[in-house]
Enzyme design. Structure first.
Site, PDB file in Angstrom:
ATOM      1  NE  ARG A 198       9.020  -5.142 -15.530  1.00 50.38           N
ATOM      2  CZ  ARG A 198       7.872  -5.240 -14.855  1.00 50.38           C
ATOM      3  NH1 ARG A 198       7.034  -6.244 -15.070  1.00 50.38           N
ATOM      4  NH2 ARG A 198       7.537  -4.318 -13.971  1.00 50.38           N
ATOM      5  CG  ASN A 252       8.522   1.582 -14.918  1.00 51.60           C
ATOM      6  OD1 ASN A 252       7.770   2.502 -14.596  1.00 51.60           O
ATOM      7  ND2 ASN A 252       8.610   0.490 -14.208  1.00 51.60           N
ATOM      8  CG  ASP A 272       4.829  -7.957 -12.768  1.00 50.08           C
ATOM      9  OD1 ASP A 272       4.985  -6.744 -13.016  1.00 50.08           O
ATOM     10  OD2 ASP A 272       3.860  -8.398 -12.113  1.00 50.08           O
ATOM     11  CG  HIS A 319       4.938  -8.089  -4.301  1.00 53.77           C
ATOM     12  ND1 HIS A 319       4.456  -7.452  -3.193  1.00 53.77           N
ATOM     13  CD2 HIS A 319       5.262  -7.113  -5.190  1.00 53.77           C
ATOM     14  CE1 HIS A 319       4.459  -6.133  -3.409  1.00 53.77           C
ATOM     15  NE2 HIS A 319       4.945  -5.909  -4.616  1.00 53.77           N
ATOM     16  CG  ASP A 371       0.842 -13.852  -3.456  1.00 54.69           C
ATOM     17  OD1 ASP A 371       1.272 -13.056  -4.316  1.00 54.69           O
ATOM     18  OD2 ASP A 371       1.555 -14.353  -2.564  1.00 54.69           O
ATOM     19  CG  ASN A 397       3.554 -12.191  -6.762  1.00 53.34           C
ATOM     20  OD1 ASN A 397       3.990 -12.779  -5.771  1.00 53.34           O
ATOM     21  ND2 ASN A 397       2.579 -11.280  -6.684  1.00 53.34           N
ATOM     22  NE  ARG A 454      12.991  -0.920 -18.756  1.00 48.81           N
ATOM     23  CZ  ARG A 454      12.416  -1.414 -17.657  1.00 48.81           C
ATOM     24  NH1 ARG A 454      12.162  -2.694 -17.562  1.00 48.81           N
ATOM     25  NH2 ARG A 454      12.125  -0.625 -16.641  1.00 48.81           N
ATOM     26  CD  GLU A 506       7.951  -4.156 -10.718  1.00 50.90           C
ATOM     27  OE1 GLU A 506       7.430  -3.033 -10.656  1.00 50.90           O
ATOM     28  OE2 GLU A 506       7.364  -5.194 -10.364  1.00 50.90           O
TER      29      GLU A 506
HETATM   30  C1  QV4 Z   1      -8.031  -2.441  -6.662  1.00 50.49           C
HETATM   31  C2  QV4 Z   1      -7.501  -1.985  -5.305  1.00 50.49           C
HETATM   32  C3  QV4 Z   1      -7.305  -3.171  -4.402  1.00 50.49           C
HETATM   33  C4  QV4 Z   1      -8.647  -3.884  -4.268  1.00 50.49           C
HETATM   34  C5  QV4 Z   1      -9.139  -4.309  -5.653  1.00 50.49           C
HETATM   35  C6  QV4 Z   1     -10.490  -4.940  -5.549  1.00 50.49           C
HETATM   36  O1  QV4 Z   1      -6.248  -1.313  -5.485  1.00 50.49           O
HETATM   37  O2  QV4 Z   1      -6.844  -2.775  -3.119  1.00 50.49           O
HETATM   38  O3  QV4 Z   1      -8.485  -5.022  -3.471  1.00 50.49           O
HETATM   39  O4  QV4 Z   1      -9.217  -3.196  -6.541  1.00 50.49           O
HETATM   40  O5  QV4 Z   1     -10.927  -5.381  -6.774  1.00 50.49           O
HETATM   41  C7  QV4 Z   1      -5.449  -3.014 -11.196  1.00 50.49           C
HETATM   42  C8  QV4 Z   1      -6.111  -1.767 -10.681  1.00 50.49           C
HETATM   43  C9  QV4 Z   1      -6.228  -1.808  -9.155  1.00 50.49           C
HETATM   44  C10 QV4 Z   1      -7.008  -3.049  -8.752  1.00 50.49           C
HETATM   45  C11 QV4 Z   1      -6.276  -4.244  -9.328  1.00 50.49           C
HETATM   46  C12 QV4 Z   1      -7.016  -5.540  -9.052  1.00 50.49           C
HETATM   47  O6  QV4 Z   1      -5.363  -0.627 -11.070  1.00 50.49           O
HETATM   48  O7  QV4 Z   1      -6.895  -0.646  -8.714  1.00 50.49           O
HETATM   49  O8  QV4 Z   1      -7.006  -3.167  -7.341  1.00 50.49           O
HETATM   50  O9  QV4 Z   1      -6.145  -4.120 -10.774  1.00 50.49           O
HETATM   51  O10 QV4 Z   1      -8.250  -5.540  -9.673  1.00 50.49           O
HETATM   52  C13 QV4 Z   1      -0.477  -3.142 -12.930  1.00 50.49           C
HETATM   53  C14 QV4 Z   1      -1.080  -1.804 -12.545  1.00 50.49           C
HETATM   54  C15 QV4 Z   1      -2.076  -1.951 -11.427  1.00 50.49           C
HETATM   55  C16 QV4 Z   1      -3.118  -2.994 -11.789  1.00 50.49           C
HETATM   56  C17 QV4 Z   1      -2.364  -4.298 -12.006  1.00 50.49           C
HETATM   57  C18 QV4 Z   1      -3.258  -5.473 -12.334  1.00 50.49           C
HETATM   58  O11 QV4 Z   1      -0.040  -0.932 -12.162  1.00 50.49           O
HETATM   59  O12 QV4 Z   1      -2.733  -0.709 -11.222  1.00 50.49           O
HETATM   60  O13 QV4 Z   1      -4.082  -3.112 -10.768  1.00 50.49           O
HETATM   61  O14 QV4 Z   1      -1.470  -4.124 -13.115  1.00 50.49           O
HETATM   62  O15 QV4 Z   1      -4.031  -5.205 -13.430  1.00 50.49           O
HETATM   63  C19 QV4 Z   1       4.081  -2.127  -6.293  1.00 50.49           C
HETATM   64  C20 QV4 Z   1       4.740  -3.462  -6.594  1.00 50.49           C
HETATM   65  C21 QV4 Z   1       5.245  -3.547  -8.019  1.00 50.49           C
HETATM   66  C22 QV4 Z   1       4.142  -3.160  -9.018  1.00 50.49           C
HETATM   67  C23 QV4 Z   1       3.608  -1.795  -8.626  1.00 50.49           C
HETATM   68  C24 QV4 Z   1       2.454  -1.377  -9.505  1.00 50.49           C
HETATM   69  O16 QV4 Z   1       5.815  -3.685  -5.700  1.00 50.49           O
HETATM   70  O17 QV4 Z   1       5.666  -4.852  -8.267  1.00 50.49           O
HETATM   71  O18 QV4 Z   1       3.118  -1.807  -7.281  1.00 50.49           O
HETATM   72  N1  QV4 Z   1       4.621  -3.195 -10.395  1.00 50.49           N
HETATM   73  C25 QV4 Z   1       4.335  -4.347 -11.287  1.00 50.49           C
HETATM   74  C26 QV4 Z   1       4.015  -3.910 -12.698  1.00 50.49           C
HETATM   75  C27 QV4 Z   1       2.671  -3.234 -12.729  1.00 50.49           C
HETATM   76  C28 QV4 Z   1       1.605  -4.251 -12.374  1.00 50.49           C
HETATM   77  C29 QV4 Z   1       2.010  -5.188 -11.343  1.00 50.49           C
HETATM   78  C30 QV4 Z   1       3.263  -5.220 -10.808  1.00 50.49           C
HETATM   79  C31 QV4 Z   1       1.071  -6.273 -11.017  1.00 50.49           C
HETATM   80  O19 QV4 Z   1       5.036  -3.086 -13.199  1.00 50.49           O
HETATM   81  O20 QV4 Z   1       2.397  -2.652 -13.979  1.00 50.49           O
HETATM   82  O21 QV4 Z   1       0.418  -3.553 -11.919  1.00 50.49           O
HETATM   83  O22 QV4 Z   1       1.335  -7.317 -11.944  1.00 50.49           O
HETATM   84  O23 QV4 Z   1       5.035  -1.108  -6.208  1.00 50.49           O
HETATM   85 CA    CA Z   2       3.633 -13.361  -3.497  1.00 46.79          CA
END
Ligand code: QV4
Ligand code: CA
Length: 510
Positions: A210, A313, A212, A216, A182, A115, A350, A248
């Site tokens: 999976r 998870n 991710d 989105h 994105d 994504n 899982r 997911e």
């Molecule tokens: C932050 C702010 C943003 C801001 C940005 C500015 O939140 O609003 O714009 O800083 O720099 C990390 C940080 C997060 C940061 C982001 C970008 O935690 O604070 O943004 O990086 O720098 C994992 C973690 C996230 C992490 C992300 C990328 O959970 O915390 O973000 O990896 O490193 C929704 C979705 C679902 C998603 C879930 C978490 O629908 O799809 O949120 N789940 C999957 C994965 C998850 C992963 C992602 C998606 C992204 O299971 O582990 O997020 O790939 O529910």
């Molecule tokens: Ca997208």
């Protein structure tokens, strides 16, 4: 002739729902943040011999290195290209893992991030796990390569460019999740790059993905990309096997996007499952185990043949205090929940396998939930060490090696294909059920002892409880359960038992 064509098509089309596991194996385990070398060892020494069907691995794609905080686990969800090169290992180690695991019938499922790339504000001087260059500000990822026009910046309709309102489907799919750049998945060029990357993994021998952040992505875009994937490698899989896909999508029933939109593509994560089961086992909101009688679709879950289910998870095990999700931190209830999941026929299961960290709740939120895998000072991930009692060391929890969980993975294999039978409950939190004539399980989550005679459906004989112990050559290391000639057994479970449940199956008969 027409019938033949139809049959062939059918086989190809259903493949993406079929987990591709070896016949008789029924679960996969998420070895979160494990090194490829350790996974290869684990397949050979433990997962294969104990009937595990596969491993969900952490993202293999080159990611940025986050230094503040120091090397969080979530840096791996910010790819900067598709080189196989992470803290888990390089491409050669990856290939070695796939070959060795496949050779013992344990298949590899890749956590694929298609994504997005890394965060939009990342400084271009930030390094990456293989040293490849990239420039988030310029939207430039030369190892793919992707450029400005390959991202959705122009398509997104919010001021910040990030998702601001989850009720707006266009935002959710065309704006940045957590500021992550994105990808424009409707573009032919981008679709081609993603298909090439996934096909490389397929050709190496992986069994599925999976996907991710599927919520989105537009289902239509995913569908096109999936249709371009190769069949699985025939060195290990039957001709014409399709990659298994589980998407997911977090759909807890609120507004916005529904899991149903994704059923045509593959399986989907059922997040209601762990949330509800946690509530029941914790006895919150007046929930009781007796209500589990119609567990599954009866609880508003998706159809069983679309569901990928789990108790916790890698995201929700780091949730807020007060969440219902059970994890290894609540080991007694956790074992019951995983035991229930593995005994119950609903969904493809899982098992989670975690690393440990010290939680620090501030206002209900764990400020340590970023902490990465056990690692050395230089940031490299520590090996998974195995203790003499078969548990893991070095900070690896290895829930999948807990006797109760490992034995229930085997229970599920034995009971595969059998319907749920002989449901019994006391109207409260003592419940029991069987799986035809293959297995039987009983729980006592009440505050009083349980002592009842129940129909098990099993052939007469003496069985080893696989929770308090297991069957060794000719004896039980734990409790023995006698099944009468009419199939009944007296089930006694003290409310204070270390594990207040028992399970027996035909392969654990003396
Ligand atoms: C932050 C702010 C943003 C801001 C940005 C500015 O939140 O609003 O714009 O800083 O720099 C990390 C940080 C997060 C940061 C982001 C970008 O935690 O604070 O943004 O990086 O720098 C994992 C973690 C996230 C992490 C992300 C990328 O959970 O915390 O973000 O990896 O490193 C929704 C979705 C679902 C998603 C879930 C978490 O629908 O799809 O949120 N789940 C999957 C994965 C998850 C992963 C992602 C998606 C992204 O299971 O582990 O997020 O790939 O529910
Ligand atoms: Ca997208």
């Amino acid at each position: 002739m027409r019938g033949l064509v139809f049959l062939v098509l059918l086989q190809v089309c259903t493949g993406q729902f079929n987990p591709n596991v070896v016949c008789g194996r029924t679960s996969i385990v998420h070895l979160f943040e494990w090194r490829w070398e350790d996974i290869a060892e684990e397949c050979e020494r433990y997962l294969g011999p104990n009937g595990f069907g596969g491993v969900q691995i952490s993202p293999p794609t080159e990611n940025l290195i986050v230094t503040n905080p120091k090397r969080p686990w979530w840096e791996r969800y910010q790819p900067i290209g598709y080189k196989i090169c992470t803290r888990s290992g390089d491409e050669q180690q990856f290939r070695n893992m796939v070959t060795r695991c496949n050779n013992v019938g344990v298949y590899i499922y890749v956590d694929a991030i298609i994504n997005h790339m890394c965060g939009s504000g990342v400084d271009k001087r930030t390094s990456s796990t293989c040293g490849s260059p990239y420039d988030a500000n310029e939207r430039s990822f030369p190892t793919v390569p992707y450029l400005r026009q390959d991202f959705n910046d122009n398509k997104c309709n919010t001021g910040s460019g990030n998702i601001e309102d989850y009720r707006d489907v266009n935002q959710v799919r065309d704006c940045r999740l957590l500021s992550l750049l994105d990808l424009a998945l409707e573009k032919e060029y981008v679709r081609g790059k993603i298909a090439d990357f996934l096909n490389k993994l397929i050709d190496i021998g992986v069994a599925g993905f999976r996907l991710d952040a599927s919520k989105h992505m537009w289902p239509g875009d995913i569908q096109v990309i999936m249709s371009r994937l190769n069949n699985l490698n025939t060195e290990w899989f039957p001709n014409g096997s399709r990659p298994f896909v589980f998407q997911e999508v977090i759909d807890l029933g609120g507004v916005g996007i529904s899991v149903t939109e994704y059923f045509g593509i593959g399986r989907v994560t059922e997040f209601k499952y762990g949330a509800k089961l946690g509530t029941v086992i914790r006895k919150w909101n007046g929930e009781k185990m007796a209500y589990l009688k119609n567990w599954g679709e009866g609880w508003g879950f998706m159809p069983a043949d679309r569901a990928l289910v789990f108790v916790d998870n890698h995201d929700n095990q780091r949730g807020h205090a007060g969440d219902s999700i059970l994890t290894f931190f609540d080991s007694r209830m956790y074992k019951m929940a995983v035991g229930f999941m593995l005994a119950h026929p609903y969904g493809f299961t899982r098992v989670m396998s975690s690393f440990s960290w010290t939680r620090n709740f501030v206002d209900g939120k764990d400020t340590n939930n970023w902490i990465g895998p056990p690692s050395h000072f230089n940031g490299s991930t520590k090996a998974v060490s195995i203790n003499e009692n078969t548990t893991c060391g070095n900070g690896w929890v290895c829930e999948h090696r807990w006797r109760q969980i490992k034995n229930m993975v085997l229970f599920r294999n034995v009971a595969n294909g059998q319907a749920l039978t002989n449901w019994w409950d006391n109207g409260e939190n003592q419940v029991a059920f069987g799986r035809g004539s293959t297995g039987f399980i009983a729980f006592n989550n009440d505050d009083r002892d349980m002592d009842v005679t129940l129909n098990t459906g099993l052939p007469a004989g003496t069985y080893c409880d696989i929770i308090s112990g297991q069957k060794e050559a000719t004896y039980c290391t734990g409790i023995q359960i006698a099944v009468s000639s009419t199939g009944t057994a007296n089930v006694k479970i003290n409310s204070s038992a270390e594990d207040p449940f028992i399970a027996i199956h035909i392969n654990a008969k003396l």
